[in-house]
Design a protein around this motif. Structure first.
Motif, PDB file in Angstrom:
ATOM      1  N   LEU A  95       0.826  -1.219   0.000  1.00 42.47           N
ATOM      2  CA  LEU A  95       0.000   0.000   0.000  1.00 42.47           C
ATOM      3  C   LEU A  95       0.856   1.264   0.000  1.00 42.47           C
ATOM      4  O   LEU A  95       1.997   1.273   0.498  1.00 42.47           O
ATOM      5  CB  LEU A  95      -0.908   0.011   1.228  1.00 42.47           C
TER       6      LEU A  95
ATOM      7  N   ILE B 111      -7.887   3.571  -0.793  1.00 44.83           N
ATOM      8  CA  ILE B 111      -6.635   2.849  -0.509  1.00 44.83           C
ATOM      9  C   ILE B 111      -5.863   2.682  -1.825  1.00 44.83           C
ATOM     10  O   ILE B 111      -6.377   2.087  -2.767  1.00 44.83           O
ATOM     11  CB  ILE B 111      -6.925   1.468   0.126  1.00 44.83           C
TER      12      ILE B 111
ATOM     13  N   LEU C 221     -11.094  -1.321  -3.021  1.00 45.49           N
ATOM     14  CA  LEU C 221      -9.962  -0.618  -2.399  1.00 45.49           C
ATOM     15  C   LEU C 221      -9.946   0.843  -2.838  1.00 45.49           C
ATOM     16  O   LEU C 221      -9.722   1.763  -2.049  1.00 45.49           O
ATOM     17  CB  LEU C 221      -8.637  -1.298  -2.789  1.00 45.49           C
TER      18      LEU C 221
ATOM     19  N   VAL D 209      -2.896   1.213  -4.090  1.00 43.73           N
ATOM     20  CA  VAL D 209      -2.027   0.020  -4.127  1.00 43.73           C
ATOM     21  C   VAL D 209      -0.801   0.325  -4.976  1.00 43.73           C
ATOM     22  O   VAL D 209      -0.909   0.816  -6.098  1.00 43.73           O
ATOM     23  CB  VAL D 209      -2.801  -1.179  -4.731  1.00 43.73           C
TER      24      VAL D 209
ATOM     25  N   ARG E 229       1.335  -1.356   6.072  1.00 41.18           N
ATOM     26  CA  ARG E 229       1.368  -1.073   4.631  1.00 41.18           C
ATOM     27  C   ARG E 229       1.156  -2.326   3.768  1.00 41.18           C
ATOM     28  O   ARG E 229       1.380  -2.283   2.569  1.00 41.18           O
ATOM     29  CB  ARG E 229       2.726  -0.457   4.259  1.00 41.18           C
TER      30      ARG E 229
END
Lengths: 311, 257
Positions: free
Chosen positions: A236, A281, A276, A283, A257
């Motif tokens: 992350l 969030i 996500l 990636v 993370r």
């Protein structure tokens, strides 16, 4: 077409009563790149030992390109090249002498043997070491020497018992490339390995042996299709205080993370990325938690263990 | 395998064996030369001069054929037992087992290699003996056939020892506790006619007596035993040991699981 290797009802019981093979049967087709996998002590090396005439079988039948190992031994052996797990050359002999001597055992005259040894030593990057005693080679060089030795009589079937054990990644990949090349040129290859990434990358068909029995014998492709759930690791961009809720997915935060998400085959990955993204969030990267074949291998061997426990 | 392939495989083993013992000549060819020179000096020159004649020859001449034969016996045996055990120990016997080499070719190759070292050392010791005494060969073909057949017998013996050996200690036991006493008691240094009748009978159970005497007959023309019987004994040993070595190879004793 005659299979490169036919094994029928092969059994081996050692003198101490240990039953290493309990009647296994499988074929390897000509031109195949075939993996024989199994945990330690499963019977892989015993199987290959019998095919290589290094181990006496208790019963069963082995044919190499149709030549029976009992009744047509010399012809069967002529088709076969063997790279064993352990170093088994005269450590005091020079590299090229080892190859030329081995060629002589197959009835190849010295002139041709010298030419072929030059070819294979050059292909395997050992030509500069041809006059060096084998004991002075590094571990990786010794493995390549055994491959060159096994190829000098130009066998149609090459057996490699853990050829890349203890070999660094760079060398392992160059060996893979070499093996792919000789397979593409028509040599059938049977490989045992503990690196399942190696089997997945090189081989088309597979047999898994456990406790002296074949528990699976199919193509790698069809085996991988059976994998229902894969675990992916997401790196992350920013730290998270806790694992996010993703509907229908099992999610774990292994560190602030790193997310670990189990994804079933029918679910796909798009929905994961969508959810996500909706939760803000970001990636950075994603990878499989473990090799796919490794997951299947573990589950097959565990199934075999459970069956035994229930009996 | 056709005959060309068999011949190439056989010759490959022989060349490998000869290359091995010539590469380590300090361990294989030099020690018997030094040991036998000492025998010639001590037993032949120093002590032999006081012993006088034996079998109608001066003592140095009498023991020379025995010493040559002793070196042939120990080196033929020693070559095969150490080489074949080393091959097992380092596992490069597998190079032969995976190849289409018939077992009889493996045996013939190792035995020829052992005989080559035995005969090579025999020639060296013969050349050294000429510094100390004169040797005139009375019966050339008996001399040559005895020494070659004896080298074959002990190469076969060394092969069988190597098959059974599990450690380096195992390859030293037979040469130390069996071969050396039998050689010393096999008429190398004396005529068995010097012994009491009972011990003469016991000596005739020693196979090395027949080989030493047959060889001595070939060179000096004297022997304690009948030469035809000696050849029959040597031939019998070759057949028995050869058949047993083949049985061991065919069953994979000590080399296959």
């Amino acid at each position: 077409m005659t299979p490169a290797l036919t094994i029928e009802g092969l059994r081996k019981t050692y003198k101490n009563g240990f039953e290493a093979l309990k009647g296994i049967s499988f074929d390897v087709q000509e031109g195949d790149f075939f993996a024989l996998l199994g945990p330690n002590g499963a019977g892989k090396s015993t199987t290959l030992g019998i095919v290589s005439s290094l181990v006496n079988k208790t019963s069963g039948e082995v044919k190499v390109f149709g030549y029976d190992l009992d009744t047509d031994k010399a012809m069967a052996k002529l088709q076969l090249g063997v790279v064993p797990q352990e170093f088994n050359f005269n450590a005091f002999e020079k590299v090229q002498d080892i190859i030329v001597t081995q060629a002589g055992y197959y009835g190849i005259g010295r002139k041709v043997a010298l030419e072929r040894s030059e070819t294979y030593l050059k292909k395997l990057g050992l030509w500069e070491k041809r006059n060096v005693a084998a004991r002075q080679l590094s571990g990786g060089m010794k493995r390549r020497l055994m491959i060159a030795r096994a190829l000098v009589h130009q066998p149609k079937l090459l057996i490699l018992d853990e050829p890349t054990a203890g070999v660094d990644i760079e060398l392992r990949r160059s060996m893979w490339q070499f093996l792919k090349e000789i397979n593409a040129q028509g040599t059938t290859i049977i490989l045992t390995t503990h690196y399942l990434e190696e089997a997945e990358s090189l081989c088309r068909n597979i047999a898994i042996i456990d406790k002296g029995l074949i528990v699976e014998n199919t193509s790698i492709k069809s085996l991988l299709q059976r994998l229902n759930t894969e675990t992916f690791i997401f790196d992350l961009a920013k730290e998270l205080p806790s694992a996010p809720e993703l509907s229908g997915y099992s999610v774990r935060l292994t560190d602030p993370r790193t997310l670990e998400i189990d994804v079933e085959k029918k679910q796909g990955l798009n929905a994961v990325f969508n959810e996500l993204s909706q939760q803000g969030i970001d990636v950075l990267s994603m990878r499989n938690k473990s090799n796919r074949l490794e997951e299947l291998f573990v589950s097959l061997v565990e199934t075999s263990l459970n069956k035994e426990a229930n009996q | 395998m056709n005959s060309k392939l068999i011949w190439t495989a056989f010759w490959t083993i022989v060349v490998k064996e000869i290359r091995r013992f010539t590469r380590i000549w300090v361990q294989t060819l030099l020690p018997p030369a030094i040991t036998m020179t000492l025998y010639f000096i001590i037993f032949g020159n120093l002590i032999g001069a006081r012993i006088g004649e034996m079998g109608g020859f001066d003592y140095m001449q009498y023991i020379a054929p025995g010493l040559i034969m002793m070196s042939v016996i120990t080196n033929s045996y020693g070559n095969v037992v150490s080489s074949f055990f080393g091959t097992k120990f380092q596992r490069h016997i597998e190079e032969l087992l995976v190849a289409p080499v018939p077992n009889w070719v493996i045996l013939a190759g190792y035995v020829t290699g052992g005989a080559a070292r035995g005969l090579g050392v025999g020639i060296i010791v013969t050349a050294l003996s000429l510094f100390f005494t004169q040797l005139h060969i009375s019966h050339l073909w008996i001399t040559l056939s005895t020494v070659i057949l004896t080298a074959i017998v002990f190469s076969l013996g060394g092969f069988i020892n190597a098959v059974y050996a599990n450690s380096f200690d195992d390859i030293a036991i037979i040469p130390t506790f069996v071969l050396t006493p039998l050689t010393y008691l096999g008429g190398v240094f004396y005529s068995i006619s010097l012994l009491p009748a009972f011990w003469q009978g016991v000596s005739q159970l020693n196979p090395i007596l027949y080989m030493v005497n047959s060889f001595r007959y070939g060179i000096l023309g004297v022997s304690d035993i009948n030469i035809v019987f000696a050849f029959a004994m040597i031939a019998m040993f070759i057949l028995l040991l050869g058949a047993y070595a083949m049985h061991l190879l065919n069953t994979g004793k000590g080399i296959r699981n």
